[in-house]
Design a protein around this motif. Structure first.
Motif, PDB file in Angstrom:
ATOM      1  N   SER A   6      43.949  41.296  48.689  1.00  0.00           N
ATOM      2  CA  SER A   6      43.897  42.264  47.427  1.00  0.00           C
ATOM      3  C   SER A   6      44.819  43.254  47.320  1.00  0.00           C
ATOM      4  N   ALA A   7      45.114  44.021  48.211  1.00  0.00           N
ATOM      5  CA  ALA A   7      46.099  44.831  48.102  1.00  0.00           C
ATOM      6  C   ALA A   7      47.525  44.284  47.853  1.00  0.00           C
ATOM      7  N   GLY A   8      47.644  43.226  48.569  1.00  0.00           N
ATOM      8  CA  GLY A   8      48.938  42.441  48.518  1.00  0.00           C
ATOM      9  C   GLY A   8      49.201  42.053  46.835  1.00  0.00           C
ATOM     10  N   VAL A   9      47.904  41.484  46.323  1.00  0.00           N
ATOM     11  CA  VAL A   9      48.165  40.937  44.864  1.00  0.00           C
ATOM     12  C   VAL A   9      48.450  42.304  44.092  1.00  0.00           C
ATOM     13  N   MET A  10      47.857  43.215  44.239  1.00  0.00           N
ATOM     14  CA  MET A  10      47.944  44.506  43.426  1.00  0.00           C
ATOM     15  C   MET A  10      49.362  45.048  43.521  1.00  0.00           C
ATOM     16  N   ASN A  11      49.852  45.015  44.853  1.00  0.00           N
ATOM     17  CA  ASN A  11      51.433  45.325  45.208  1.00  0.00           C
ATOM     18  C   ASN A  11      52.165  44.733  44.286  1.00  0.00           C
ATOM     19  N   TRP A  59      49.965  46.685  54.217  1.00  0.00           N
ATOM     20  CA  TRP A  59      49.702  45.375  53.628  1.00  0.00           C
ATOM     21  C   TRP A  59      51.143  44.626  53.185  1.00  0.00           C
ATOM     22  N   SER A  60      51.137  43.489  52.866  1.00  0.00           N
ATOM     23  CA  SER A  60      52.239  42.859  52.616  1.00  0.00           C
ATOM     24  C   SER A  60      52.867  43.446  51.102  1.00  0.00           C
ATOM     25  N   ALA A  61      53.920  43.876  51.443  1.00  0.00           N
ATOM     26  CA  ALA A  61      54.549  44.711  50.176  1.00  0.00           C
ATOM     27  C   ALA A  61      54.970  43.483  49.189  1.00  0.00           C
ATOM     28  N   GLY A  62      54.722  44.099  47.825  1.00  0.00           N
ATOM     29  CA  GLY A  62      55.140  43.424  46.419  1.00  0.00           C
ATOM     30  C   GLY A  62      56.728  43.573  46.098  1.00  0.00           C
ATOM     31  N   ARG A  63      57.378  42.732  46.015  1.00  0.00           N
ATOM     32  CA  ARG A  63      58.841  42.783  45.716  1.00  0.00           C
ATOM     33  C   ARG A  63      59.158  42.003  44.424  1.00  0.00           C
ATOM     34  N   ALA A  64      60.037  42.881  43.418  1.00  0.00           N
ATOM     35  CA  ALA A  64      60.403  42.239  42.278  1.00  0.00           C
ATOM     36  C   ALA A  64      61.855  42.497  41.883  1.00  0.00           C
ATOM     37  N   HIS A  65      62.587  41.398  41.489  1.00  0.00           N
ATOM     38  CA  HIS A  65      64.001  41.687  41.107  1.00  0.00           C
ATOM     39  C   HIS A  65      64.278  41.169  39.688  1.00  0.00           C
ATOM     40  N   TYR A  66      65.073  41.982  38.929  1.00  0.00           N
ATOM     41  CA  TYR A  66      65.571  41.433  37.748  1.00  0.00           C
ATOM     42  C   TYR A  66      66.514  40.533  37.896  1.00  0.00           C
ATOM     43  N   SER A  67      66.416  39.463  36.792  1.00  0.00           N
ATOM     44  CA  SER A  67      67.348  38.495  36.738  1.00  0.00           C
ATOM     45  C   SER A  67      67.810  37.896  35.366  1.00  0.00           C
ATOM     46  N   GLY A  68      68.440  39.153  34.600  1.00  0.00           N
ATOM     47  CA  GLY A  68      68.920  38.679  33.277  1.00  0.00           C
ATOM     48  C   GLY A  68      67.846  38.088  32.453  1.00  0.00           C
ATOM     49  N   ARG A  69      68.140  37.023  31.798  1.00  0.00           N
ATOM     50  CA  ARG A  69      67.530  36.660  30.687  1.00  0.00           C
ATOM     51  C   ARG A  69      66.022  36.039  31.228  1.00  0.00           C
ATOM     52  N   TYR A  70      65.919  35.907  32.510  1.00  0.00           N
ATOM     53  CA  TYR A  70      64.548  35.629  33.046  1.00  0.00           C
ATOM     54  C   TYR A  70      63.875  36.672  33.535  1.00  0.00           C
ATOM     55  N   GLY A  71      64.063  37.805  33.139  1.00  0.00           N
ATOM     56  CA  GLY A  71      63.347  38.889  33.372  1.00  0.00           C
ATOM     57  C   GLY A  71      63.382  39.329  34.925  1.00  0.00           C
ATOM     58  N   CYS A  72      62.012  39.551  35.200  1.00  0.00           N
ATOM     59  CA  CYS A  72      61.639  39.887  36.570  1.00  0.00           C
ATOM     60  C   CYS A  72      60.950  38.796  37.324  1.00  0.00           C
TER      61      CYS A  72
END
Length: 486
Positions: A414-419, A470-483
């Motif tokens: 659950s912590a990973g998904v919330m991250n 807990w496993s970290a959540g990582r998100a990157h921005y990619s232009g017209r496809y958002g994050c």
């Protein structure tokens, strides 16, 4: 006389302060109609005071008060802008997340694919998902069933318990965001397709996955832009995908308020733009403005239910058993139809009045947006009539059909998904919508635990969220496809 002079002086001040906006809006193809400002000023003020409460206007931080929070409103009448306003921190160039308004645009892409003979509405899904494992007979389910929110799949939509919600896990659980179609098709079939209406973001994402099978990868990657947005002159659109590049048709489209209004104008033109027809004949009549047959087969016993069409909603009465239920928006004509997104993202199209209304925003859990009042007050600007009904302060139950229990125990920590959730939405807030870090942190503060740490990298346009190892959540921005999550 002094009061009249003051009124005229204030009106002229509003007019001259708005001139730069008027000049720019004309360059978009829309001129502006000043007549309503002059003759129905009191109706405009009443409308504005409801959507933009005065007590918010003088606050430094718009997000720090429990109140109805409208980010933007635009009214288009006869091809002219008669009203447009933005809250602090928002403006006409800022794309906003449309949430489930995205579903209505997915419908348009399906209609285009039908016109191009890429698919048929009566096709079963068998040929589109040959390589996918399914726990049901694919011959039983058609594109029409999915389009009408009647796939029959066991799907839990509501987010009251997010970790057991199918849509939440599709977007933020690794099993979902890596391959949304596979995740959706892993759910069991519990009702005969086409017979039982159930609001499902999974159904919508299956439609987008079908399109990914009938267009070449290079075509599909730019499909919303080449087939629709570029044609309409929409330049702000961002649409996020799963890891396989399949668009989240359910809820991940961003665009500016004006560009969303352009979608509305396109619909007023019955899917015709600059002499080009985009849809099969009667697509809008049959698959936008008509009631989903499954809803009538198995109606929901709620008096004020807004009636579903095919990824759109209609303002029509519906018969539940032997009882004829009136339309939900009594203040509006019966031909009104609309797209609805979470937290009050709204696109209203009223053909009989040649009118489009857009509202974007949010609201607190204990504050209610009275949609009937919103439309009634907006129509008063045009008709000169005062909205006479009391503004409702309590929620109308939003039914999604027969809500199911959790389809199965999802595999996650659950912590990973919330991250993942916080990383993805913080990334989108900052790098797609272009809001500042403080504003985004304030928006998600109620959803953040004290153990979660949010790290933002502006140079790499990325967000990392970790919590107690807990496993970290990582998100990157990619232009017209958002994050995207990884």
């Amino acid at each position: 006389m002094m009061i009249l002079d003051s009124f005229k002086r204030n009106s002229l001040t509003v007019l001259f302060c708005s001139l730069p906006f008027f000049a720019e809006s004309y360059s978009t193809g829309w001129s502006n109609d000043f007549s309503y400002l002059q003759k129905n000023y009191s109706q405009i003020r009443t409308f504005e005071n409801y959507l933009f409460p005065p007590q918010l206007e003088n606050r430094r931080e718009y997000t720090q008060i429990t109140q109805l929070k409208t980010h933007s409103t635009l009214i288009l009448k006869d091809g002219k802008i008669i009203y447009e306003k933005y809250a602090k921190g928002y403006h006409k160039h800022r794309p906003q997340k449309l949430w489930s308004v995205s579903k209505a645009v997915t419908n348009l892409l399906i209609g285009i694919a039908v016109r191009e003979n890429k698919i048929s509405i009566q096709d079963t899904i068998c040929s589109y998902f040959k390589s996918y494992e399914m726990k049901f007979d694919c011959k039983k389910m058609t594109i029409k069933d999915i389009l009408g929110w009647s796939s029959g799949l066991h799907w839990r939509e509501m987010l009251t318990e997010p970790l057991s919600s199918s849509v939440f896990n599709m977007l933020y659980n690794k099993a979902g965001y890596k391959d949304a179609a596979s995740f959706i098709l892993s759910h069991p079939l519990i009702r005969k397709p086409g017979t039982s209406w159930h609001y499902s973001s999974g159904d919508t994402n299956l439609l987008m996955a079908i399109l990914s099978q009938v267009y070449k990868p290079s075509e599909y990657a730019v499909l919303p832009w080449t087939k629709l947005f570029n044609e309409l002159g929409i330049q702000s659109a961002v649409w996020e995908t799963d890891s396989k590049g399949v668009f989240h048709g359910c809820c991940s489209l961003y665009m500016t308020t004006r560009d969303l209004a352009r979608i509305g104008e396109f619909m007023l033109n019955k899917g015709r733009w600059l002499g080009k027809d985009f849809f099969p004949e009667d697509w809008i009549n049959h698959y936008v403005q008509s009631i989903s047959p499954a809803f009538l087969n198995d109606p929901v016993a709620i008096r004020e239910q807004i009636v579903p069409s095919f990824q759109w909603w209609v303002n029509k009465p519906s018969r539940h058993k032997q009882v004829l239920k009136p339309r939900a928006l009594q203040s509006a004509p019966e031909d009104l139809y609309l797209a609805i997104g979470y937290a009050g993202q709204l696109l209203f199209i009223i053909p009989s009045m040649n009118m489009v209304i857009v509202r974007t925003g949010s609201f607190d859990a204990d504050v209610y947006l009275d949609t009937n009042a919103l439309v009634g007050l907006a129509l008063g600007i045009v008709t000169g009539k005062q909205y006479a009904q009391p503004i409702r302060q309590t929620f109308v139950p939003f039914s999604i059909g027969r809500e199911y229990d959790s389809p199965r125990k999802y595999s996650y920590n659950s912590a990973g998904v919330m991250n993942n959730f916080l990383a993805k939405e913080m990334c989108s807030c900052m790098f797609v919508e272009g809001r500042n870090e403080f504003s985004c942190l304030e928006q998600f503060k109620p959803l953040k635990s004290r153990w979660q740490n949010i790290s933002v990298s502006k140079p790499t346009k990325s967000v990392k969220v970790s919590a107690l190892g807990w496993s970290a959540g990582r998100a990157h921005y990619s232009g017209r496809y958002g994050c995207y999550l990884h």
